[in-house]
Write a protein that holds these residues in place. Structure first.
Motif, PDB file in Angstrom:
ATOM      1  N   UNK A   1     -38.234  40.223  10.383  1.00  0.00           N
ATOM      2  CA  UNK A   1     -39.500  40.211  11.104  1.00  0.00           C
ATOM      3  C   UNK A   1     -39.410  41.073  12.355  1.00  0.00           C
ATOM      4  N   UNK A   2     -40.536  41.618  12.782  1.00  0.00           N
ATOM      5  CA  UNK A   2     -40.593  42.361  14.032  1.00  0.00           C
ATOM      6  C   UNK A   2     -40.721  41.384  15.199  1.00  0.00           C
ATOM      7  N   UNK A   3     -40.510  41.885  16.414  1.00  0.00           N
ATOM      8  CA  UNK A   3     -40.649  41.034  17.601  1.00  0.00           C
ATOM      9  C   UNK A   3     -42.066  40.474  17.687  1.00  0.00           C
ATOM     10  N   UNK A   4     -43.071  41.313  17.392  1.00  0.00           N
ATOM     11  CA  UNK A   4     -44.453  40.837  17.461  1.00  0.00           C
ATOM     12  C   UNK A   4     -44.710  39.743  16.433  1.00  0.00           C
TER      13      UNK A   4
ATOM     14  N   UNK B   1     -45.661  31.316  18.381  1.00  0.00           N
ATOM     15  CA  UNK B   1     -46.734  31.124  19.361  1.00  0.00           C
ATOM     16  C   UNK B   1     -46.194  31.276  20.787  1.00  0.00           C
ATOM     17  N   UNK B   2     -45.446  32.359  20.969  1.00  0.00           N
ATOM     18  CA  UNK B   2     -44.878  32.681  22.273  1.00  0.00           C
ATOM     19  C   UNK B   2     -45.352  34.063  22.691  1.00  0.00           C
ATOM     20  N   UNK B   3     -45.401  34.364  23.990  1.00  0.00           N
ATOM     21  CA  UNK B   3     -45.759  35.710  24.427  1.00  0.00           C
ATOM     22  C   UNK B   3     -44.759  36.743  23.914  1.00  0.00           C
ATOM     23  N   UNK B   4     -45.263  37.934  23.632  1.00  0.00           N
ATOM     24  CA  UNK B   4     -44.421  39.015  23.130  1.00  0.00           C
ATOM     25  C   UNK B   4     -43.253  39.298  24.070  1.00  0.00           C
ATOM     26  N   UNK B   5     -43.529  39.399  25.376  1.00  0.00           N
ATOM     27  CA  UNK B   5     -42.485  39.718  26.345  1.00  0.00           C
ATOM     28  C   UNK B   5     -41.410  38.643  26.392  1.00  0.00           C
TER      29      UNK B   5
ATOM     30  N   UNK C   1     -37.442  39.429  25.604  1.00  0.00           N
ATOM     31  CA  UNK C   1     -36.378  39.165  26.573  1.00  0.00           C
ATOM     32  C   UNK C   1     -35.318  38.227  25.989  1.00  0.00           C
ATOM     33  N   UNK C   2     -35.765  37.192  25.271  1.00  0.00           N
ATOM     34  CA  UNK C   2     -34.801  36.266  24.656  1.00  0.00           C
ATOM     35  C   UNK C   2     -33.947  36.986  23.618  1.00  0.00           C
ATOM     36  N   UNK C   3     -34.581  37.881  22.868  1.00  0.00           N
ATOM     37  CA  UNK C   3     -33.847  38.642  21.864  1.00  0.00           C
ATOM     38  C   UNK C   3     -32.783  39.519  22.513  1.00  0.00           C
TER      39      UNK C   3
END
Length: 563
Positions: free
Chosen positions: A136-139, A146-150, A154-156
């Motif tokens: 899967x992509x980050x988006x 259901x988390x913000x993209x940013x 950052x977690x990744x």
């Protein structure tokens, strides 16, 4: 390409493998596809081929054959093995045992990866699994959790940094990332329909114009270059060269038409169209949705397209998509571009198609071309609907060129909702900030402009129209500062203007009058006089955030002599 990969391999194996994946994936895919039908099986075989090459790269001897032959040999063995397994599985209905010759088992990475992932928090482990084992992509991960993209990004990044510290062998992570990269590249299907766009379905019903249609009259020469009927959508484009340089001659009755009409069978479809003036002529395009498709057995359908007083009688013939490997393209996890170059009337023209990946869409910014003699060519562009952009880089000849892509615009979905009332009668607005991805937005100014029809508006290239009023609205964007460097920055949430409708829809134009260092962007608003309840104007989001992606990419291509 082979020599470049082999030269890079000792010093930078990651870069070498990235080149190999980019250059040879299409070839390996075709080889495997001869034996297998299931896309997941094909994808795994392609992945295994690259992994086996990396692990046993010392076995490759350039004196005995090309890298292309070496890779296709591995791919063929893998595909035949998978085909035989599938046949046995279908016959005996038993689960096949794991292939002991799998390169992943030779790496003995499982224990290392489990140890590294055990150091992560559960929510971070889930992101790593979704990214590198599901592909899967980050988006897509952000949407799923259901988390913000940013936040997910950052977690990744933080998780990868933590894993690097724990992993015993640094190359382990490299090959996991390589596996993910292979899966990403081959899992997508991109079909190319030159003159129409990119499709992601291989069996779309497609009917297209085989040859341009040219019609001449006393006003000029009208050319319908492309016309397509694809899965219920009609798209056409062309150009007009006028004999007179007086624009009034172009507009019979005082107005140049902006609407085309498609007559197909017993049905009539209105096709909204757009045009761009180019010297003593213009380029036009139009489209219509929900068009009835021909019957399944029909190979040709006849239709009539009426535009600017000219009728184009068309025969649209059944066709199909072309494989992306035929073309020059650049593709990364966030998307890419495909370039179709040709010489037209002695000018270098390049049609650029976006390759959208995951959620949202991408669009190209300013492009340049490096000519064979090292000159940098700049050009002008014409947008062909949402499908692609035509670029003209001026006079040029045959040869090897490089298309430079400094940055791209990415548009990601935004599900928030807000409304900012602005009273255009009194130039007052509602105070307050509104949350957007990566920051906030608010209105900080509003003023009405005194304009004269036919004259420029402030320092813009926009010319004031008669019977229209103009305002400038200042919108301030405050973006959060990030600790980590990134090649992608949030630019702004695009806003649209809405107003109580009387005559036509009011608009917040895309024209920026002024942009200050403190984040204020002044935008132009135009309204037809006496057509709106000016006190009811408001700004609303159009539900997407635009990012600037500093990709710094390039596409090399060969331009043939004009026929």
């Amino acid at each position: 390409m082979q020599n470049k990969i082999l030269e890079l391999m000792p010093a930078d194996p990651q870069a070498a493998m990235a080149l190999a994946v980019e250059h040879y994936t299409g070839l390996i895919w075709k080889t495997v596809q001869k034996y297998l039908e299931n896309p997941e099986d094909i994808k795994e075989c392609v992945n295994d081929t690259f992994m086996e090459f990396y692990i046993h790269r010392e076995r490759f001897d350039p004196s005995r054959g090309s890298l292309e032959a070496f890779l296709t040999g591995i791919a063929r063995k893998r595909a035949v093995s998978r085909y035989r397994k599938n046949r046995v599985r279908e016959t005996v209905q038993l689960e096949e045992a794991a292939d002991r010759s799998d390169p992943a088992s030779e790496l003995e990475t499982k224990m290392d990866l489990e140890r590294a992932m055990s150091e992560l928090k559960e929510e971070d482990r889930e992101i790593i699994r979704m990214k590198y084992f599901v592909g899967m992509t980050i988006q897509e991960i952000a949407d799923s959790l259901q988390l913000p993209y940013e936040t997910v990004k950052k977690r990744h990044q933080r998780s990868l940094a933590r894993m690097r510290l724990v992993l015993i062998a640094a190359m382990t992570l490299l090959l996991v990332l390589l596996l993910a990269a292979c899966a990403y590249i081959v899992v997508r299907y991109f079909g190319v329909v030159p003159g129409y766009g990119i499709t992601e379905t291989s069996d779309l019903p497609i009917f297209g114009l085989e040859e341009e249609i040219t019609i001449k009259n006393e006003i000029g020469e009208y050319v319908l270059k492309n016309a397509f009927l694809v899965d219920g959508e009609f798209v056409g484009n062309g150009s007009v060269k006028f004999y007179s340089d007086d624009p009034n001659v172009w507009r019979p009755g005082g107005n140049y038409t902006e609407v085309a009409v498609l007559q197909y069978g017993d049905e009539t479809y209105i096709c909204p169209s757009g045009f761009g003036v180019d010297g003593q002529g213009l380029e036009f395009d139009m489209s219509a949705q929900d068009v009835k498709m021909p019957d399944g057995d029909d190979e040709i359908c006849e239709a009539v397209l009426s535009y600017a007083g000219v009728e184009f009688r068309m025969e649209l013939c059944r066709s199909g998509t072309e494989e992306i490997e035929k073309y020059n393209y650049w593709l990364e996890e966030r998307g890419g571009l495909l370039a179709v170059p040709e010489l037209r009337d002695g000018n270098l023209c390049v049609d650029v198609y976006p390759l959208n990946v995951g959620a949202g869409r991408i669009w190209c910014g300013d492009l340049t071309v490096e000519s064979p003699d090292g000159r940098i060519l700049t050009g002008r562009s014409h947008q062909r609907g949402e499908q692609y952009v035509s670029w003209n880089f001026g006079e040029a000849g045959p040869g090897e060129y490089v298309l430079h892509i400094p940055d791209m615009e990415r548009y990601l979905p935004y599900e928030g909702d807000f409304s900012i009332p602005v009273n255009l009668e009194t130039c007052q607005w509602e105070d307050g900030t509104h949350e957007i991805p990566g920051g906030t937005v608010e209105v900080v100014s509003c003023r009405r402009l005194e304009t004269v029809a036919g004259e420029k508006i402030l320092d813009t290239d926009e010319t004031a129209m008669e019977n229209f009023d103009y305002w400038v609205i200042g919108i301030k964007y405050r973006m959060e500062e990030t600790e980590e460097e990134t090649d992608e920055t949030v630019e702004k949430l695009r806003l649209h203007g809405e107003c109580t409708w009387i005559g036509m829809t009011g608009q917040l134009t895309e024209i920026t009058v002024h942009e200050s260092e403190d984040g204020v962007r002044e935008r132009l608003v135009c309204m037809e006089k006496d057509s709106f309840e000016l006190s009811q104007y408001r700004l609303v989001p159009d539900y997407q955030v635009m990012y600037y992606w500093k990709c710094d990419a390039s596409i090399s291509f060969t331009v043939k002599a004009e026929e």
